[in-house]
Scaffold this motif. Structure first.
Motif, short mmCIF file in Angstrom:
data_model
loop_
_atom_site.label_atom_id
_atom_site.label_comp_id
_atom_site.label_asym_id
_atom_site.label_seq_id
_atom_site.Cartn_x
_atom_site.Cartn_y
_atom_site.Cartn_z
N TYR A 138 0.83 -1.20 0.00
CA TYR A 138 0.00 0.00 0.00
C TYR A 138 0.87 1.25 0.00
O TYR A 138 0.59 2.22 -0.73
CB TYR A 138 -0.93 0.00 1.21
CG TYR A 138 -1.99 -1.07 1.15
CD1 TYR A 138 -3.31 -0.75 0.82
CD2 TYR A 138 -1.69 -2.41 1.41
CE1 TYR A 138 -4.29 -1.73 0.76
CE2 TYR A 138 -2.66 -3.40 1.34
CZ TYR A 138 -3.96 -3.05 1.02
OH TYR A 138 -4.91 -4.03 0.94
N GLY A 139 1.92 1.23 0.81
CA GLY A 139 2.84 2.35 0.83
C GLY A 139 3.62 2.48 -0.46
O GLY A 139 3.86 3.58 -0.95
N ASP A 140 4.01 1.35 -1.03
CA ASP A 140 4.76 1.39 -2.29
C ASP A 140 3.92 2.02 -3.40
O ASP A 140 4.41 2.83 -4.18
CB ASP A 140 5.18 -0.03 -2.70
CG ASP A 140 6.29 -0.59 -1.82
OD1 ASP A 140 7.06 0.21 -1.24
OD2 ASP A 140 6.39 -1.83 -1.70
N VAL A 141 2.65 1.62 -3.50
CA VAL A 141 1.78 2.19 -4.53
C VAL A 141 1.56 3.68 -4.27
O VAL A 141 1.61 4.50 -5.19
CB VAL A 141 0.44 1.44 -4.61
CG1 VAL A 141 -0.53 2.18 -5.54
CG2 VAL A 141 0.64 0.02 -5.10
N GLN A 142 1.32 4.03 -3.01
CA GLN A 142 1.10 5.44 -2.69
C GLN A 142 2.30 6.28 -3.09
O GLN A 142 2.15 7.34 -3.73
CB GLN A 142 0.82 5.58 -1.19
CG GLN A 142 0.20 6.92 -0.78
CD GLN A 142 1.22 8.03 -0.62
OE1 GLN A 142 2.36 7.79 -0.26
NE2 GLN A 142 0.80 9.25 -0.88
#
Length: 211
Positions: A138-142
């Protein structure tokens, strides 16, 4: 993970983040859900949008808390705020003063994140805010979405490199995935609004998972 596998809350967050990118704002969004998990308020970053008198303070969490209709939804302390990115000091203060007592966060922010203040301030500690971190994807995509925005619109190369280095502290896979989109020519002849968030999310996710 494909976009359609996300729970509705995170689909909405990433949809709003992409909307922000399309408006040249930062790819940050937040939603508030009630005690049964229904979305009751939303907010996205609008700092690049000139129709707002002072867009510098139009942060996602602030917008979500401000948009919450407490006459319809008065049980604020039972609600949860989902934040794509770790709240900054202003956003953290707003959600605490707004009565929110649980926060679920997608990405750590090495530069402006202020969650540590919950334990360092006696006042904030007394509010007993529960913090949950989502898995790294989720953090990587954000951060991938944020990287797309910065590469497209940040004209200060020194500041751009500094920001991407900051994003990479926790989410280098997302930064690398976004850079690959540019290397592959995704934005040579197209603007962000010509892609759906589902398309962008799935491409970022696939690239992240292969690193």
């Amino acid at each position: 993970m494909d976009f359609q596998e996300l729970e509705t809350i995170w689909q909405k967050i990433f949809e709003m983040e992409w909307e922000s990118v399309c408006h040249k704002s930062k790819a940050i969004a937040a939603v508030i859900v009630d005690e049964t998990g229904n979305i009751i308020s939303v907010g996205r970053n609008k700092i690049g949008e000139t129709e707002i008198p002072n867009p510098r303070v139009s942060h996602a969490e602030v917008e979500a808390v401000r948009n919450l209709d407490v006459t319809k939804y008065p049980n604020v302390k039972l609600y949860t705020l989902y934040a794509a990115l770790e709240p900054c000091p202003m956003c953290l203060g707003t959600l605490v003063m707004g009565g929110i007592r649980k926060v679920i966060i997608g990405a750590h922010d090495d530069h402006g994140g202020a969650v540590e203040l919950l334990s360092k301030s006696n006042f904030l500690a007394s509010k007993h805010v529960d913090v949950v971190w989502m898995p790294s994807l989720y953090g990587d995509v954000q951060r991938g979405l944020q990287t797309i925005k910065e590469i497209l619109y940040n004209q200060d190369n020194e500041k751009l490199e500094s920001m991407l280095a900051d994003f990479s502290v926790y989410n280098s896979r997302g930064v690398n995935a976004a850079k690959k989109l540019f290397e592959d020519g995704w934005f040579e002849n197209k603007t962000p609004d010509q892609y759906s968030i589902e398309c962008i999310f799935n491409e970022l996710s696939r690239s992240i998972m292969t690193q």
